[in-house]
Design an enzyme around this catalytic site. Structure first.
Site, PDB file in Angstrom:
ATOM      1  N   GLU A 114     -13.208  41.871  12.829  1.00 37.04           N
ATOM      2  CA  GLU A 114     -14.185  41.296  13.747  1.00 37.04           C
ATOM      3  C   GLU A 114     -15.324  42.261  14.105  1.00 37.04           C
ATOM      4  O   GLU A 114     -16.465  41.838  14.258  1.00 37.04           O
ATOM      5  CB  GLU A 114     -13.492  40.840  15.047  1.00 37.04           C
ATOM      6  CG  GLU A 114     -12.525  39.679  14.873  1.00 37.04           C
ATOM      7  CD  GLU A 114     -13.229  38.373  14.588  1.00 37.04           C
ATOM      8  OE1 GLU A 114     -14.454  38.286  14.788  1.00 37.04           O
ATOM      9  OE2 GLU A 114     -12.553  37.423  14.139  1.00 37.04           O
ATOM     10  N   SER A 391      -0.539   7.457 -15.929  1.00 33.94           N
ATOM     11  CA  SER A 391      -1.247   6.261 -16.395  1.00 33.94           C
ATOM     12  C   SER A 391      -2.134   5.621 -15.338  1.00 33.94           C
ATOM     13  O   SER A 391      -2.890   4.702 -15.651  1.00 33.94           O
ATOM     14  CB  SER A 391      -0.235   5.230 -16.902  1.00 33.94           C
ATOM     15  OG  SER A 391       0.424   5.708 -18.052  1.00 33.94           O
TER      16      SER A 391
END
Length: 857
Positions: A114, A391
């Site tokens: 940070e 499929s």
């Protein structure tokens, strides 16, 4: 509320590695920084005005900071706006602990990711601010993008300021950060940050995060655990270990560790060990969240329009597209059937998505059998995972073939076929670079139409359909319809049609919605509108429709997928794909290794798709999707239909042109010719359709013998062997003919042309009553008399019409017709009307006669 002291604490444990402190910057450097930043600010606002304004900014007491104000929380609702799905800050949990009671790992990890200059700056970093301003200006958004915030600034943002995007807010943040640095020590500021930082959901502060994620106090965090926590505050909902971005969280955790190693906070050995460490997050508590997979998907959507801070604090009211009644049913059904499938098929998980194809609105999203089920990693949203569709991908291929000019009745041979041109046609394996796919039932059916092949999910014809359509064409169409995850066509080849590429369930359901909506695509949406905390509408959402497929092609696919008779040989007449009294189009898909089972189906009002399998990609029992996932899907749609009521039938596709090649109309025994059945000779244009018979030549060849694959409705190829697949397909057809002991019976085409049907053979007819230009009263019966004479064939009948409207038929001599007064009375008075008499002989040669009359009162 628990309070904390800003004074040093005693009694801290000493079994942690040393925390890295850096001395504060010199007075000269701090003064220089102050002058630079004040110069920047003054350049924006003007010196005198700014200094007066800055002097008025109050510095809240430490007690006020500790008693962090309650933020307006973002709330997410269903489509009614009445069912609260999630309140981002309801039951906020925060446990304050002194800095000495936190693991040095979390302190160093936080500073590393940070604000690695935390112990050197005086609250703000001018160079970071300048860099952020420049980058944001490049992106065209001064107040967005990068912020260049220090830990001190984040404390100010988290505790003192509203989440508004204004320059004045930024200036306040800078001034208050400098003031805070003068009031508190660096360790006190870091303590404030670690007790106030958001770690996701209702967890604020490192102690609550540590207890919630790992079940331990913050003082006992390991290096890897601390790296995970330090990764979260930048975007706590995005990086949540319970959300959809675990991969992103893992990368950011590793970035934290890399930064710690670079800053010498940890050794190389510690770095490597922490990267390897397997960290287990505790299961998320159910709490008050509803439809959690959908909620996290919505939060991801919100990030497209709002910053993380705004999502956390701006008090947004988000009205989503979710039908919560249907969602509840979907969650119950998915859980029940997934548990049954675990016992029956070793399929431990399932997912379900439903949307409205007319709008793209997501109605239901169930990402697993139970979001809170730790055993199967239930928080992972399978609806957004990339899995092979089997499929279920085939309809896109057949639609691409239809775009090219093929038809639903196009015939290809379902026979053993080698598709690799590098292999011998007789090598019917898929080894060493060869490719000869099998069908799910390991049998071949011979000639089948596209309709039959799609409805019964037969593999070999689908591969041939993909070759005829063109792999790139099929891939492009799938992308236009909403499949977003497929890569370069070279990755797949002809395996694409059997589900060789990874797709997302949400995308598949959306793409099938294009068929349901007759070719118009609506991208999926999850939000209807966003309101502010006062109920004012900030954004309205809708998915603008875009045509991506011809409507008649979509109608043809709908007709093929809803054809219960065509799919009966594979599924049975009353399978889970069949709904009595409703027309429902559906397609299943099972991967070759039985890792995924799919089904997607739809009406014009709703499209729903379901998946079953295992999160770890392990195989299920060797059963097709019709057994594994279709019952779940059927149960859900049955519930949906009860809510929807009646559904609209699909629009019929147009009939096939009569002049198409035989192979495009379902005829596989070669080219054809027409004979006149009355004479056995070649039919002519005068031969009525009822007396024509189409006769195949008996030459049994693959479709490549009759069509150029890129121009199927064009001329028959002069040299079909130029197609590289031709010898491979022909070999398969020849092998099949031998296996079924089918001998070709090539028929001799008749040389004589029928003369049965021509004007010279037509019977003659003349109207003898009423005479031309007669006058008939409205009360009068009209008797129509004719004189007919046969030519070559006996008279069959005479049909009568007035002004084109049928009046009746006479089938025996003298072929008289009586028209009653009420029929005459319906004719307009004073106008000229025409009687037509049409005579037919037994082979439908015909002649026409007419006469006129006027109706009087």
């Amino acid at each position: 509320m628990q309070r904390f002291s800003t004074k040093p604490h005693r009694g801290a444990k000493r079994n942690h590695p040393p925390q890295h402190h850096i001395t504060k910057p010199s007075l000269l450097r701090r003064t220089l920084y102050t002058l630079i930043i004040l110069g920047l600010i003054v350049s924006f606002l003007g010196g005198g005005v700014f200094l007066l304004w800055a002097a008025t900014l109050p510095m809240p007491s430490l007690e006020a900071v500790a008693q962090r104000r309650v933020e307006q929380s973002t709330k997410i609702y269903d489509r009614t706006g009445e069912v609260l799905l999630y309140d981002l800050h309801k039951d906020v949990r925060r446990t304050l602990v002194p800095l000495e009671e936190m693991s040095p790992y979390i302190k160093n990890a936080t500073i590393a990711i940070e604000d690695d200059n935390f112990y050197r700056h005086f609250g703000i970093e001018p160079t970071a601010i300048l860099r952020a301003v420049i980058n944001n200006l490049k992106e065209g958004n001064l107040l967005g993008g990068q912020g260049g915030s220090t830990i001190t600034q984040q404390v100010v943002k988290n505790t003192l300021l509203e989440p508004e995007k204004t320059l004045s807010r930024k200036f306040k943040e800078w001034i208050l950060a400098v003031k805070l640095e003068r009031r508190l020590s660096k360790d006190e500021i870091l303590e404030l940050y670690l007790n106030e930082a958001p770690y996701g959901g209702t967890r604020y502060g490192v102690e609550e995060a540590s207890q919630g994620f790992f079940g331990k106090p913050a003082r006992d965090l390991t290096l890897a655990e601390a790296a995970y926590l330090a990764a979260l505050p930048q975007a706590p909902t995005y990086y949540s270990p319970y959300g959809n971005h675990r991969d992103a969280l893992e990368k950011r955790k590793n970035l934290v560790l890399e930064r710690m190693r670079t800053l010498n906070f940890i050794t190389e050995e510690e770095y490597q060990q922490a990267k390897r460490e397997k960290v287990i997050f505790l299961p998320q508590r159910a709490g008050s969240i509803k439809a959690p997979h959908f909620v996290f998907y919505v939060i991801d959507e919100l990030r497209r329009y709002y910053t993380e801070e705004e999502i956390q604090k701006a008090g947004l009211r988000v009205i989503t597209t979710l039908n919560y009644n249907l969602q509840e049913k979907g969650e119950e059904i998915v859980k029940r059937y997934a548990e049954e499938n675990t016992e029956k098929f070793n399929a431990t998980n399932a997912a379900l998505v439903a949307l409205d194809p007319r709008t793209g609105e997501i109605l239901t999203m169930v990402g697993s059998r139970d979001y809170f089920d730790e055993e199967i990693d239930g928080n992972f949203n399978i609806a957004l995972a990339e899995r092979q569709p089997g499929s279920a991908f085939k309809p896109f291929v057949y639609a691409a073939a239809l775009e090219k000019g093929y038809t639903s009745e196009t015939v290809v041979f379902d026979v053993a076929t080698q598709f690799s041109t590098a292999c011998d046609p007789s090598n019917l394996t898929s080894e060493d670079g060869c490719y000869s796919p099998k069908n799910y039932d390991n049998r071949f059916r011979g000639p089948v139409t596209f309709r039959e092949a799609l409805a019964q999910s037969i593999n070999v014809p689908a591969v041939k359909a993909l070759y005829l359509a063109g792999t790139q064409n099929a891939l492009d169409l799938a992308r236009r319809m909403g499949i977003t995850t497929l890569g370069d066509v070279a990755r797949y080849g002809l395996t694409l049609v059997l589900g060789g590429g990874e797709v997302r369930l949400l995308d598949m359901v959306s793409a099938y919605g294009v068929f349901a909506n007759e070719g118009v695509r609506h991208a999926p949406i999850s939000i209807l509108r966003i309101e502010d905390r006062n109920g004012n509408v900030l954004r309205d959402f809708s998915s603008e429709g875009k045509r991506v497929l011809d409507e008649n092609i979509a109608r043809t696919i709908n007709d093929m997928l809803a054809d219960n008779e065509a799919r009966t040989p594979a599924f049975g007449a009353r399978s889970y794909l069949f709904f009595p009294g409703r027309e429902v189009a559906a397609k299943t898909g099972t991967t070759n290794d039985y890792r995924d089972a799919w089904i997607i189906g739809y009406t014009p009002e709703i499209v729903a798709g379901a998946w079953a399998g295992n999160n770890d990609n392990s195989s299920m029992e060797k059963k097709v999707a019709g057994f594994i996932v279709a019952p779940l899907w059927n149960a859900f749609l049955t519930e949906a239909f009860q809510q929807l009521g009646s559904t609209t039938p699909f629009t019929d596709p147009p009939p096939l042109p009569r002049d198409l090649k035989p192979v495009l109309r379902g005829i596989w025994q070669g080219n054809t010719y027409f004979i006149d059945i009355t004479s056995g000779k070649l039919a002519t244009e005068n031969t009525p359709d009822a007396f024509k018979k189409e006769v195949p030549s008996g030459e049994i060849r693959s479709i490549l013998h009759w069509v150029n694959k890129d121009d199927p409705r064009g001329p028959i190829p002069e040299n079909p062997a130029q197609d590289p697949q031709y010898p491979l397909w022909e070999f398969g057809v020849d092998l099949w003919k031998k296996s079924v002991q089918l001998d070709e019976e090539k028929k001799e085409i008749p040389q004589e042309v029928s003369d049965t049907y021509n004007p010279e053979n037509a019977p003659s007819i003349r109207i003898i009553s009423p005479k031309p230009d007669s006058e008939i009263t409205t009360q009068e019966e009209v008797v129509v008399r004719v004189k007919v004479k046969k030519r070559k064939f006996p008279i069959q009948q005479v049909d009568y019409f007035i002004n084109g409207e049928f009046m009746g038929t006479a089938r025996s001599a003298p072929y008289t017709l009586r028209i009653p007064p009420e029929k005459v009375n319906s004719l307009r008075e004073g106008e000229l009307h025409t009687i037509y008499a049409v005579v037919y002989d037994q082979v439908l040669n015909k002649s026409i006669a007419s006469s006129t009359f006027t109706v009087l009162q």
